[in-house]
Design an enzyme around this catalytic site. Structure first.
Site, PDB file in Angstrom:
ATOM      1  CD  GLU A  20      -3.051   0.988   0.413  1.00 53.11           C
ATOM      2  OE1 GLU A  20      -2.505   1.631  -0.492  1.00 53.11           O
ATOM      3  OE2 GLU A  20      -4.235   1.162   0.742  1.00 53.11           O
ATOM      4  CG  ASP A  21      -1.037   4.830  -1.346  1.00 57.65           C
ATOM      5  OD1 ASP A  21      -1.707   4.150  -0.539  1.00 57.65           O
ATOM      6  OD2 ASP A  21      -1.564   5.673  -2.098  1.00 57.65           O
ATOM      7  CG  ASP A  31      -5.568   9.076   6.594  1.00 61.22           C
ATOM      8  OD1 ASP A  31      -5.229   9.444   7.719  1.00 61.22           O
ATOM      9  OD2 ASP A  31      -6.250   9.780   5.837  1.00 61.22           O
ATOM     10  CE  LYS A  35      -1.497  11.281   6.023  1.00 63.96           C
ATOM     11  NZ  LYS A  35      -2.656  11.955   5.381  1.00 63.96           N
ATOM     12  NE  ARG A  70      -2.804   8.265  -9.048  1.00 68.58           N
ATOM     13  CZ  ARG A  70      -3.418   7.847  -7.937  1.00 68.58           C
ATOM     14  NH1 ARG A  70      -2.712   7.457  -6.903  1.00 68.58           N
ATOM     15  NH2 ARG A  70      -4.734   7.829  -7.862  1.00 68.58           N
TER      16      ARG A  70
HETATM   17  P1  IMP Z   1      -7.501   5.067   4.887  1.00 66.78           P
HETATM   18  O1  IMP Z   1      -8.590   4.124   4.484  1.00 66.78           O
HETATM   19  O2  IMP Z   1      -8.054   6.231   5.658  1.00 66.78           O
HETATM   20  O3  IMP Z   1      -6.373   4.399   5.622  1.00 66.78           O
HETATM   21  O4  IMP Z   1      -6.940   5.736   3.587  1.00 66.78           O
HETATM   22  C1  IMP Z   1      -6.036   5.110   2.766  1.00 66.78           C
HETATM   23  C2  IMP Z   1      -6.075   5.673   1.360  1.00 66.78           C
HETATM   24  O5  IMP Z   1      -6.413   7.066   1.329  1.00 66.78           O
HETATM   25  C3  IMP Z   1      -4.700   5.560   0.771  1.00 66.78           C
HETATM   26  O6  IMP Z   1      -4.535   4.336   0.083  1.00 66.78           O
HETATM   27  C4  IMP Z   1      -4.637   6.768  -0.137  1.00 66.78           C
HETATM   28  O7  IMP Z   1      -5.144   6.444  -1.408  1.00 66.78           O
HETATM   29  C5  IMP Z   1      -5.531   7.781   0.515  1.00 66.78           C
HETATM   30  N1  IMP Z   1      -4.772   8.719   1.358  1.00 66.78           N
HETATM   31  C6  IMP Z   1      -4.786   8.833   2.701  1.00 66.78           C
HETATM   32  N2  IMP Z   1      -3.971   9.813   3.129  1.00 66.78           N
HETATM   33  C7  IMP Z   1      -3.410  10.337   2.013  1.00 66.78           C
HETATM   34  C8  IMP Z   1      -2.448  11.390   1.789  1.00 66.78           C
HETATM   35  O8  IMP Z   1      -1.917  12.043   2.693  1.00 66.78           O
HETATM   36  N3  IMP Z   1      -2.127  11.613   0.493  1.00 66.78           N
HETATM   37  C9  IMP Z   1      -2.660  10.929  -0.543  1.00 66.78           C
HETATM   38  N4  IMP Z   1      -3.545   9.931  -0.386  1.00 66.78           N
HETATM   39  C10 IMP Z   1      -3.916   9.643   0.887  1.00 66.78           C
HETATM   40 MG    MG Z   2      -4.538   4.142  -2.092  1.00 68.39          MG
END
Ligand code: IMP
Ligand code: MG
Length: 178
Positions: free
Chosen positions: A98-99, A102, A130, A164
Protein backbone atom coordinates in the site's frame (compact mmCIF):
# COMPACT_ATOMS: atom_id res chain seq x y z
CA UNK A 1 3.48 20.97 -10.59
CA UNK A 2 6.37 21.37 -8.10
CA UNK A 3 5.13 24.89 -7.27
CA UNK A 4 2.12 23.33 -5.54
CA UNK A 5 4.39 21.65 -2.99
CA UNK A 6 4.88 23.38 0.36
CA UNK A 7 7.76 21.21 1.53
CA UNK A 8 9.50 17.98 0.50
CA UNK A 9 9.42 15.53 3.41
CA UNK A 10 11.03 12.49 1.75
CA UNK A 11 13.45 13.05 -1.09
CA UNK A 12 14.47 10.55 -3.77
CA UNK A 13 17.61 9.32 -2.00
CA UNK A 14 15.79 8.80 1.31
CA UNK A 15 13.02 6.84 -0.43
CA UNK A 16 15.49 4.73 -2.38
CA UNK A 17 17.51 3.83 0.70
CA UNK A 18 14.45 2.80 2.74
CA UNK A 19 12.88 0.81 -0.13
CA UNK A 20 16.15 -1.09 -0.45
CA UNK A 21 16.07 -1.94 3.28
CA UNK A 22 12.46 -3.13 3.07
CA UNK A 23 13.28 -5.27 0.03
CA UNK A 24 16.18 -6.85 1.86
CA UNK A 25 14.02 -7.62 4.90
CA UNK A 26 11.24 -9.13 2.78
CA UNK A 27 13.80 -11.23 0.89
CA UNK A 28 15.09 -12.65 4.17
CA UNK A 29 11.62 -13.23 5.63
CA UNK A 30 10.21 -14.97 2.55
CA UNK A 31 13.27 -16.71 1.11
CA UNK A 32 12.12 -19.71 -1.01
CA UNK A 33 8.46 -19.16 -0.02
CA UNK A 34 7.48 -17.72 -3.45
CA UNK A 35 5.16 -15.10 -1.92
CA UNK A 36 2.42 -13.30 -3.84
CA UNK A 37 2.98 -9.55 -3.68
CA UNK A 38 -0.22 -7.61 -4.27
CA UNK A 39 -0.01 -3.98 -5.33
CA UNK A 40 -2.93 -1.82 -4.29
CA UNK A 41 -3.65 0.38 -7.29
CA UNK A 42 -3.14 3.09 -8.06
CA UNK A 43 -1.23 4.74 -5.21
CA UNK A 44 1.03 1.77 -4.48
CA UNK A 45 2.39 1.39 -7.99
CA UNK A 46 5.67 3.35 -7.80
CA UNK A 47 6.62 2.00 -4.39
CA UNK A 48 5.69 -1.51 -5.54
CA UNK A 49 7.78 -1.30 -8.73
CA UNK A 50 10.83 -0.10 -6.84
CA UNK A 51 10.32 -2.55 -3.97
CA UNK A 52 10.09 -5.75 -6.04
CA UNK A 53 13.38 -4.86 -7.76
CA UNK A 54 15.02 -4.92 -4.32
CA UNK A 55 13.71 -8.42 -3.53
CA UNK A 56 16.19 -11.12 -4.49
CA UNK A 57 14.01 -14.23 -4.19
CA UNK A 58 11.17 -15.41 -6.46
CA UNK A 59 7.88 -13.54 -6.12
CA UNK A 60 4.59 -13.59 -7.97
CA UNK A 61 2.91 -10.24 -8.52
CA UNK A 62 -0.74 -9.26 -8.73
CA UNK A 63 -2.89 -6.15 -8.53
CA UNK A 64 -5.98 -5.11 -6.62
CA UNK A 65 -7.87 -1.93 -7.31
CA UNK A 66 -10.41 -0.31 -5.02
CA UNK A 67 -12.74 2.60 -5.42
CA UNK A 68 -11.13 5.82 -4.26
CA UNK A 69 -12.49 8.64 -2.17
CA UNK A 70 -12.74 10.89 -5.19
CA UNK A 71 -11.36 14.36 -4.59
CA UNK A 72 -11.86 14.27 -0.85
CA UNK A 73 -8.77 14.24 1.34
CA UNK A 74 -10.67 12.40 4.06
CA UNK A 75 -11.31 8.69 4.31
CA UNK A 76 -14.95 7.74 3.95
CA UNK A 77 -14.24 4.09 4.73
CA UNK A 78 -16.45 3.13 1.81
CA UNK A 79 -14.51 0.86 -0.51
CA UNK A 80 -15.46 -1.32 -3.43
CA UNK A 81 -13.36 -3.69 -5.52
CA UNK A 82 -12.74 -2.40 -9.06
CA UNK A 83 -10.20 -4.97 -10.14
CA UNK A 84 -9.79 -8.24 -8.30
CA UNK A 85 -6.60 -10.32 -8.04
CA UNK A 86 -6.19 -13.10 -10.63
CA UNK A 87 -4.04 -15.38 -8.45
CA UNK A 88 -5.32 -18.19 -6.27
CA UNK A 89 -3.78 -17.17 -2.94
CA UNK A 90 -5.02 -20.15 -0.93
CA UNK A 91 -2.09 -21.48 1.15
CA UNK A 92 0.23 -18.84 -0.32
CA UNK A 93 2.17 -16.22 1.61
CA UNK A 94 0.71 -12.86 0.65
CA UNK A 95 2.23 -9.40 1.02
CA UNK A 96 -0.08 -6.45 0.40
CA UNK A 97 1.73 -3.31 -0.76
CA UNK A 98 0.00 0.00 0.00
CA UNK A 99 1.03 3.62 -0.41
CA UNK A 100 -0.29 4.99 2.87
CA UNK A 101 -2.34 3.97 5.88
CA UNK A 102 -4.45 6.84 7.16
CA UNK A 103 -7.58 5.79 9.08
CA UNK A 104 -6.70 2.18 8.22
CA UNK A 105 -10.23 1.50 7.01
CA UNK A 106 -9.16 0.72 3.44
CA UNK A 107 -6.57 -1.76 4.60
CA UNK A 108 -8.96 -3.35 7.06
CA UNK A 109 -11.37 -3.96 4.19
CA UNK A 110 -8.59 -5.42 2.02
CA UNK A 111 -7.31 -7.57 4.86
CA UNK A 112 -10.72 -9.08 5.61
CA UNK A 113 -11.40 -9.61 1.91
CA UNK A 114 -8.10 -11.44 1.28
CA UNK A 115 -8.35 -13.42 4.51
CA UNK A 116 -11.46 -15.14 3.10
CA UNK A 117 -9.22 -16.75 0.46
CA UNK A 118 -7.28 -18.59 3.20
CA UNK A 119 -3.72 -17.49 2.50
CA UNK A 120 -0.88 -19.18 4.43
CA UNK A 121 -0.08 -15.75 5.82
CA UNK A 122 -1.26 -12.22 5.13
CA UNK A 123 1.30 -9.45 5.54
CA UNK A 124 1.05 -5.72 5.10
CA UNK A 125 3.75 -3.48 3.72
CA UNK A 126 3.00 0.22 3.55
CA UNK A 127 5.37 2.95 2.45
CA UNK A 128 3.79 5.54 4.74
CA UNK A 129 1.81 5.34 7.94
CA UNK A 130 -0.11 8.08 9.75
CA UNK A 131 -0.28 6.51 13.23
CA UNK A 132 -2.20 9.44 14.73
CA UNK A 133 -5.03 8.99 12.22
CA UNK A 134 -5.77 5.29 12.79
CA UNK A 135 -9.38 4.33 13.48
CA UNK A 136 -8.72 0.61 13.54
CA UNK A 137 -6.08 -1.60 15.14
CA UNK A 138 -4.45 -3.29 12.16
CA UNK A 139 -0.93 -4.56 12.56
CA UNK A 140 1.51 -3.66 9.84
CA UNK A 141 4.48 -5.91 9.13
CA UNK A 142 6.57 -3.43 7.15
CA UNK A 143 6.36 0.35 7.36
CA UNK A 144 8.59 2.66 5.34
CA UNK A 145 8.07 5.90 7.25
CA UNK A 146 5.68 7.39 9.78
CA UNK A 147 4.25 10.74 8.76
CA UNK A 148 2.13 13.35 10.52
CA UNK A 149 -1.46 14.20 9.78
CA UNK A 150 -0.72 16.35 6.75
CA UNK A 151 -1.86 15.53 3.24
CA UNK A 152 1.09 14.27 1.22
CA UNK A 153 1.54 13.63 -2.51
CA UNK A 154 4.10 12.19 -4.89
CA UNK A 155 5.78 8.82 -5.50
CA UNK A 156 2.38 7.31 -6.33
CA UNK A 157 0.24 9.34 -3.96
CA UNK A 158 -2.24 11.70 -5.54
CA UNK A 159 -4.54 14.57 -4.93
CA UNK A 160 -7.45 14.41 -7.43
CA UNK A 161 -5.31 12.05 -9.59
CA UNK A 162 -2.46 14.56 -9.86
CA UNK A 163 1.11 14.55 -8.47
CA UNK A 164 1.58 10.74 -8.61
CA UNK A 165 4.58 11.23 -10.90
CA UNK A 166 6.58 13.42 -8.53
CA UNK A 167 9.77 11.48 -7.67
CA UNK A 168 9.63 12.63 -4.02
CA UNK A 169 6.97 12.92 -1.31
CA UNK A 170 5.88 16.36 -0.30
CA UNK A 171 3.20 18.25 1.55
CA UNK A 172 0.70 19.92 -0.72
CA UNK A 173 0.01 23.62 -0.16
CA UNK A 174 -3.29 23.98 1.67
CA UNK A 175 -4.72 26.40 -0.91
CA UNK A 176 -4.54 23.61 -3.51
CA UNK A 177 -7.04 21.39 -1.72
CA UNK A 178 -9.21 23.83 0.20
P1 IMP B 1 -7.50 5.07 4.89
O1 IMP B 1 -8.59 4.12 4.48
O2 IMP B 1 -8.05 6.23 5.66
O3 IMP B 1 -6.37 4.40 5.62
O4 IMP B 1 -6.94 5.74 3.59
C1 IMP B 1 -6.04 5.11 2.77
C2 IMP B 1 -6.07 5.67 1.36
O5 IMP B 1 -6.41 7.07 1.33
C3 IMP B 1 -4.70 5.56 0.77
O6 IMP B 1 -4.53 4.34 0.08
C4 IMP B 1 -4.64 6.77 -0.14
O7 IMP B 1 -5.14 6.44 -1.41
C5 IMP B 1 -5.53 7.78 0.52
N1 IMP B 1 -4.77 8.72 1.36
C6 IMP B 1 -4.79 8.83 2.70
N2 IMP B 1 -3.97 9.81 3.13
C7 IMP B 1 -3.41 10.34 2.01
C8 IMP B 1 -2.45 11.39 1.79
O8 IMP B 1 -1.92 12.04 2.69
N3 IMP B 1 -2.13 11.61 0.49
C9 IMP B 1 -2.66 10.93 -0.54
N4 IMP B 1 -3.55 9.93 -0.39
C10 IMP B 1 -3.92 9.64 0.89
MG1 MG C 1 -4.54 4.14 -2.09
Amino acid sequence: MENDILRIILDEDTLKKRVKELGKKISEDFRDEFPVIICILRGGVIFFSDLIKEIDTHVEIDFLSLSSYGKSTNSSGVVKIRKDIDTNIENRHVIVVEDIVDSGLTLKYIFEYLQKHNPASLNICTLLDKPDAHKTDLEMNYVGFNVGNEFVVGYGLDYAEKYRNLPFIGILKKEIYT
